[in-house]
Design a protein around this motif. Structure first.
Motif, mmCIF file in Angstrom:
data_model
loop_
_atom_site.group_PDB
_atom_site.id
_atom_site.type_symbol
_atom_site.label_atom_id
_atom_site.label_comp_id
_atom_site.label_asym_id
_atom_site.label_seq_id
_atom_site.Cartn_x
_atom_site.Cartn_y
_atom_site.Cartn_z
ATOM 1 N N UNK A 1 6.451 21.148 -17.007
ATOM 2 C CA UNK A 1 7.497 21.754 -17.835
ATOM 3 C C UNK A 1 7.955 20.761 -18.899
ATOM 4 N N UNK A 2 8.230 21.269 -20.077
ATOM 5 C CA UNK A 2 8.727 20.434 -21.166
ATOM 6 C C UNK A 2 9.597 21.280 -22.076
ATOM 7 N N UNK A 3 10.370 20.613 -22.885
ATOM 8 C CA UNK A 3 11.185 21.259 -23.897
ATOM 9 C C UNK A 3 10.680 20.750 -25.229
ATOM 10 N N UNK A 4 10.816 21.557 -26.266
ATOM 11 C CA UNK A 4 10.358 21.123 -27.580
ATOM 12 C C UNK A 4 11.379 21.491 -28.634
ATOM 13 N N UNK A 5 11.399 20.691 -29.678
ATOM 14 C CA UNK A 5 12.228 21.003 -30.824
ATOM 15 C C UNK A 5 11.549 20.440 -32.069
ATOM 16 N N UNK A 6 11.830 21.062 -33.187
ATOM 17 C CA UNK A 6 11.314 20.589 -34.468
ATOM 18 C C UNK A 6 12.497 20.108 -35.287
ATOM 19 N N UNK A 7 12.446 18.848 -35.694
ATOM 20 C CA UNK A 7 13.481 18.297 -36.549
ATOM 21 C C UNK A 7 12.945 18.214 -37.969
ATOM 22 N N UNK A 8 13.677 18.740 -38.931
ATOM 23 C CA UNK A 8 13.225 18.676 -40.321
ATOM 24 C C UNK A 8 12.924 17.235 -40.731
ATOM 25 N N UNK A 9 11.756 17.036 -41.305
ATOM 26 C CA UNK A 9 11.351 15.713 -41.749
ATOM 27 C C UNK A 9 10.834 14.815 -40.651
ATOM 28 N N UNK A 10 10.941 15.249 -39.412
ATOM 29 C CA UNK A 10 10.485 14.440 -38.284
ATOM 30 C C UNK A 10 9.406 15.152 -37.458
ATOM 31 N N UNK A 11 9.360 16.464 -37.544
ATOM 32 C CA UNK A 11 8.310 17.208 -36.859
ATOM 33 C C UNK A 11 8.636 17.551 -35.415
ATOM 34 N N UNK A 12 7.588 17.926 -34.699
ATOM 35 C CA UNK A 12 7.689 18.384 -33.316
ATOM 36 C C UNK A 12 7.986 17.228 -32.368
ATOM 37 N N UNK A 13 8.942 17.461 -31.481
ATOM 38 C CA UNK A 13 9.269 16.525 -30.414
ATOM 39 C C UNK A 13 9.145 17.271 -29.092
ATOM 40 N N UNK A 14 8.520 16.633 -28.121
ATOM 41 C CA UNK A 14 8.393 17.189 -26.781
ATOM 42 C C UNK A 14 9.210 16.312 -25.834
ATOM 43 N N UNK A 15 9.950 16.945 -24.934
ATOM 44 C CA UNK A 15 10.747 16.226 -23.946
ATOM 45 C C UNK A 15 10.273 16.639 -22.565
ATOM 46 N N UNK A 16 9.916 15.663 -21.754
ATOM 47 C CA UNK A 16 9.398 15.917 -20.414
ATOM 48 C C UNK A 16 10.026 14.909 -19.454
ATOM 49 N N UNK A 17 10.224 15.339 -18.213
ATOM 50 C CA UNK A 17 10.728 14.421 -17.193
ATOM 51 C C UNK A 17 9.551 13.869 -16.398
ATOM 52 N N UNK A 18 9.572 12.555 -16.149
ATOM 53 C CA UNK A 18 8.546 11.969 -15.292
ATOM 54 C C UNK A 18 8.869 12.342 -13.839
ATOM 55 N N UNK A 19 8.009 11.999 -12.884
ATOM 56 C CA UNK A 19 8.254 12.398 -11.492
ATOM 57 C C UNK A 19 9.576 11.898 -10.912
ATOM 58 N N UNK A 20 10.143 10.822 -11.463
ATOM 59 C CA UNK A 20 11.422 10.300 -10.964
ATOM 60 C C UNK A 20 12.613 10.879 -11.714
ATOM 61 N N UNK A 21 12.347 11.769 -12.692
ATOM 62 C CA UNK A 21 13.432 12.401 -13.423
ATOM 63 C C UNK A 21 13.824 11.703 -14.716
ATOM 64 N N UNK A 22 13.116 10.634 -15.091
ATOM 65 C CA UNK A 22 13.396 9.947 -16.350
ATOM 66 C C UNK A 22 12.926 10.810 -17.516
ATOM 67 N N UNK A 23 13.730 10.868 -18.566
ATOM 68 C CA UNK A 23 13.394 11.672 -19.731
ATOM 69 C C UNK A 23 12.481 10.882 -20.665
ATOM 70 N N UNK A 24 11.358 11.497 -21.032
ATOM 71 C CA UNK A 24 10.375 10.893 -21.932
ATOM 72 C C UNK A 24 10.198 11.837 -23.117
ATOM 73 N N UNK A 25 10.287 11.295 -24.317
ATOM 74 C CA UNK A 25 10.064 12.055 -25.543
ATOM 75 C C UNK A 25 8.686 11.698 -26.091
#
Length: 125
Positions: free
Chosen positions: A96-120
């Protein structure tokens, strides 16, 4: 196929005051503020390192959120060779992941590692 990570893009670490950030990251560590992110815009200071990666220091209690409503708190971001391929890989792996597009920065994906740490994950520039 594994996602091809090229480098650390940034780390995001919350502080309570601008003065704390300026004193430690600016004065003690000697990092330079990135003028492309005015503090007033998002209450965050971006610090540049010599290799082009950054440290982001949001100030205070406010937490940005992803489109799903999940908070974006402390995290680190990796620059990947192909963010669309990374998205396909996460989907194929059933991660599972979340995504967002920031103008001028493009697509960002956010995912949690197995320990729950947020990784972009974001496209290398």
């Amino acid at each position: 196929m594994a996602i091809r990570v090229l480098k650390l893009h940034h780390a995001n670490i919350r502080l309570q005051t601008q003065e704390q950030a300026a004193d430690f990251y600016g004065r003690v560590l000697g990092l330079q503020r990135d003028p492309s992110m005015p503090f007033e815009q998002r209450r965050v200071i971006w610090w540049n390192t010599a290799d082009g990666s950054q440290l982001h220091t949001p100030i205070g209690e406010a937490v940005n959120t992803m489109p799903s409503g999940q908070p974006i708190g402390d995290h680190f971001a990796l620059a990947v060779e192909d963010v669309e391929e990374a998205k396909r890989t996460l989907q194929a792996e059933g991660i599972a992941f979340d995504e967002q597009v920031l103008p001028g920065r493009g697509l960002q994906l956010f995912v949690h590692d197995p320990a729950g740490n947020l990784v972009e994950l974001q496209q290398a520039r």
